[in-house]
Motif scaffolding. Sequence first.
Motif, PDB file in Angstrom:
ATOM      1  N   VAL A  30       0.859  -1.175   0.000  1.00 47.63           N
ATOM      2  CA  VAL A  30       0.000   0.000   0.000  1.00 47.63           C
ATOM      3  C   VAL A  30       0.894   1.223   0.000  1.00 47.63           C
ATOM      4  N   THR A  31       0.696   2.090  -0.981  1.00 46.90           N
ATOM      5  CA  THR A  31       1.476   3.319  -1.073  1.00 46.90           C
ATOM      6  C   THR A  31       0.536   4.508  -1.056  1.00 46.90           C
ATOM      7  N   ALA A  32       1.112   5.690  -0.925  1.00 45.33           N
ATOM      8  CA  ALA A  32       0.292   6.902  -0.881  1.00 45.33           C
ATOM      9  C   ALA A  32      -0.548   7.052  -2.141  1.00 45.33           C
ATOM     10  N   THR A  33      -0.051   6.598  -3.296  1.00 42.90           N
ATOM     11  CA  THR A  33      -0.819   6.745  -4.536  1.00 42.90           C
ATOM     12  C   THR A  33      -1.901   5.692  -4.684  1.00 42.90           C
ATOM     13  N   SER A  34      -1.881   4.640  -3.869  1.00 40.21           N
ATOM     14  CA  SER A  34      -2.907   3.607  -3.991  1.00 40.21           C
ATOM     15  C   SER A  34      -4.045   3.785  -2.986  1.00 40.21           C
ATOM     16  N   ILE A  35      -4.034   4.874  -2.259  1.00 41.77           N
ATOM     17  CA  ILE A  35      -5.095   5.156  -1.295  1.00 41.77           C
ATOM     18  C   ILE A  35      -6.075   6.143  -1.923  1.00 41.77           C
ATOM     19  N   VAL A  36      -7.350   5.979  -1.645  1.00 35.21           N
ATOM     20  CA  VAL A  36      -8.382   6.853  -2.204  1.00 35.21           C
ATOM     21  C   VAL A  36      -8.108   8.303  -1.815  1.00 35.21           C
ATOM     22  N   LYS A  37      -8.093   9.183  -2.806  1.00 36.18           N
ATOM     23  CA  LYS A  37      -7.800  10.605  -2.590  1.00 36.18           C
ATOM     24  C   LYS A  37      -9.046  11.457  -2.497  1.00 36.18           C
ATOM     25  N   ALA A  38     -10.167  10.936  -2.978  1.00 40.00           N
ATOM     26  CA  ALA A  38     -11.442  11.656  -2.865  1.00 40.00           C
ATOM     27  C   ALA A  38     -12.564  10.634  -2.995  1.00 40.00           C
ATOM     28  N   TRP A  39     -13.663  10.875  -2.285  1.00 41.06           N
ATOM     29  CA  TRP A  39     -14.848  10.055  -2.442  1.00 41.06           C
ATOM     30  C   TRP A  39     -16.063  10.873  -2.049  1.00 41.06           C
ATOM     31  N   VAL A  40     -17.197  10.494  -2.603  1.00 42.95           N
ATOM     32  CA  VAL A  40     -18.437  11.196  -2.279  1.00 42.95           C
ATOM     33  C   VAL A  40     -19.619  10.246  -2.457  1.00 42.95           C
ATOM     34  N   HIS A  41     -20.593  10.401  -1.599  1.00 48.09           N
ATOM     35  CA  HIS A  41     -21.884   9.716  -1.684  1.00 48.09           C
ATOM     36  C   HIS A  41     -22.921  10.836  -1.727  1.00 48.09           C
ATOM     37  N   PHE A  42     -23.703  10.910  -2.824  1.00 42.95           N
ATOM     38  CA  PHE A  42     -24.667  12.009  -2.932  1.00 42.95           C
ATOM     39  C   PHE A  42     -25.951  11.558  -3.604  1.00 42.95           C
ATOM     40  N   THR A  43     -27.008  12.302  -3.300  1.00 45.60           N
ATOM     41  CA  THR A  43     -28.285  12.164  -3.992  1.00 45.60           C
ATOM     42  C   THR A  43     -28.345  13.299  -5.009  1.00 45.60           C
ATOM     43  N   HIS A  44     -29.475  13.496  -5.630  1.00 46.17           N
ATOM     44  CA  HIS A  44     -29.588  14.530  -6.667  1.00 46.17           C
ATOM     45  C   HIS A  44     -29.125  15.901  -6.182  1.00 46.17           C
ATOM     46  N   THR A  45     -29.533  16.308  -5.001  1.00 45.49           N
ATOM     47  CA  THR A  45     -29.231  17.665  -4.538  1.00 45.49           C
ATOM     48  C   THR A  45     -28.389  17.732  -3.274  1.00 45.49           C
ATOM     49  N   THR A  46     -28.030  16.599  -2.708  1.00 44.54           N
ATOM     50  CA  THR A  46     -27.394  16.614  -1.396  1.00 44.54           C
ATOM     51  C   THR A  46     -26.160  15.729  -1.343  1.00 44.54           C
ATOM     52  N   ILE A  47     -25.046  16.297  -0.877  1.00 46.30           N
ATOM     53  CA  ILE A  47     -23.881  15.483  -0.545  1.00 46.30           C
ATOM     54  C   ILE A  47     -24.160  14.873   0.823  1.00 46.30           C
ATOM     55  N   VAL A  48     -24.241  13.555   0.880  1.00 41.09           N
ATOM     56  CA  VAL A  48     -24.530  12.856   2.125  1.00 41.09           C
ATOM     57  C   VAL A  48     -23.266  12.724   2.959  1.00 41.09           C
ATOM     58  N   ASP A  49     -22.164  12.349   2.321  1.00 39.27           N
ATOM     59  CA  ASP A  49     -20.884  12.218   3.007  1.00 39.27           C
ATOM     60  C   ASP A  49     -19.787  12.318   1.958  1.00 39.27           C
ATOM     61  N   HIS A  50     -18.585  12.728   2.381  1.00 38.94           N
ATOM     62  CA  HIS A  50     -17.522  12.935   1.403  1.00 38.94           C
ATOM     63  C   HIS A  50     -16.162  13.065   2.075  1.00 38.94           C
ATOM     64  N   TYR A  51     -15.126  12.978   1.247  1.00 41.42           N
ATOM     65  CA  TYR A  51     -13.754  13.286   1.636  1.00 41.42           C
ATOM     66  C   TYR A  51     -13.094  13.954   0.437  1.00 41.42           C
ATOM     67  N   ASN A  52     -12.493  15.111   0.647  1.00 37.89           N
ATOM     68  CA  ASN A  52     -11.807  15.890  -0.383  1.00 37.89           C
ATOM     69  C   ASN A  52     -12.717  16.244  -1.558  1.00 37.89           C
ATOM     70  N   VAL A  53     -13.987  16.456  -1.305  1.00 38.17           N
ATOM     71  CA  VAL A  53     -14.933  16.910  -2.325  1.00 38.17           C
ATOM     72  C   VAL A  53     -15.573  18.191  -1.820  1.00 38.17           C
ATOM     73  N   SER A  54     -15.492  19.252  -2.632  1.00 36.79           N
ATOM     74  CA  SER A  54     -16.058  20.540  -2.225  1.00 36.79           C
ATOM     75  C   SER A  54     -17.481  20.734  -2.711  1.00 36.79           C
ATOM     76  N   SER A  55     -17.825  20.142  -3.871  1.00 38.84           N
ATOM     77  CA  SER A  55     -19.183  20.331  -4.389  1.00 38.84           C
ATOM     78  C   SER A  55     -19.509  19.310  -5.465  1.00 38.84           C
ATOM     79  N   VAL A  56     -20.813  19.134  -5.674  1.00 41.11           N
ATOM     80  CA  VAL A  56     -21.335  18.373  -6.804  1.00 41.11           C
ATOM     81  C   VAL A  56     -22.302  19.301  -7.519  1.00 41.11           C
ATOM     82  N   THR A  57     -22.056  19.549  -8.799  1.00 42.09           N
ATOM     83  CA  THR A  57     -22.920  20.433  -9.584  1.00 42.09           C
ATOM     84  C   THR A  57     -23.464  19.671 -10.788  1.00 42.09           C
ATOM     85  N   TYR A  58     -24.443  20.266 -11.452  1.00 41.50           N
ATOM     86  CA  TYR A  58     -25.145  19.636 -12.556  1.00 41.50           C
ATOM     87  C   TYR A  58     -25.120  20.560 -13.771  1.00 41.50           C
TER      88      TYR A  58
END
Length: 131
Positions: free
Chosen positions: A25-53
Motif C-alpha cells: 500500500v502506497t500513498a498513490t494507492s489510497i483513495v484521494k477523494a470520495w463522495v456519496h450524494f443524492t440529486h441535490t445533497t452530498i450525504v458524506d464525502h472526503y476531499n470533495v467541495s461540491s457536486v454540480t449539474y
Amino acid sequence: TDEFLVSDAGTLKRMDYSHIKGLGVTATSIVKAWVHFTHTTIVDHYNVSSVTYPTTGIYQISFDEDMDNNDYAAVATLKGHNFANCLVEGTDQDTAWVKLRSLDSSSNTSTQMHDGDGYMNVIVIGDNTDL
C-alpha cells in the motif's frame, strides 16, 4: 505518525500507516477523494467541495485539494429507478474536478437523478501529494 481513514461498518476510523507498511500500500494507492450524494445533497464525502449539474445527466465533482495531474482513476456506482450506467466522461477530467454521466436503462440516454430517486458513489485514486 501518518494516518488514514478506513470505514468499519460505516464508522470512520483512523489507522496508523505503519500498520500497513510493507503490504504494497502506497500513498498513490489510497483513495484521494470520495463522495456519496443524492440529486441535490452530498450525504458524506472526503476531499470533495461540491457536486454540480452542468447539464442533464452530467455531474461534476469538484475536489477540495486538486489532484497533481489528470491521469487519476475515477470509479462510480449509481443506484436508482431506471438507471443503467454511470460513466466517467473520459475527456472531461481535470485536476480540480471529474464529470460523470448517468444513463437511463430503457433509452440509454442521459438522465438526471431526482430527489428520493437514487444516489451515486464516486471514488478517485491517483497522485495528490497534499493528501
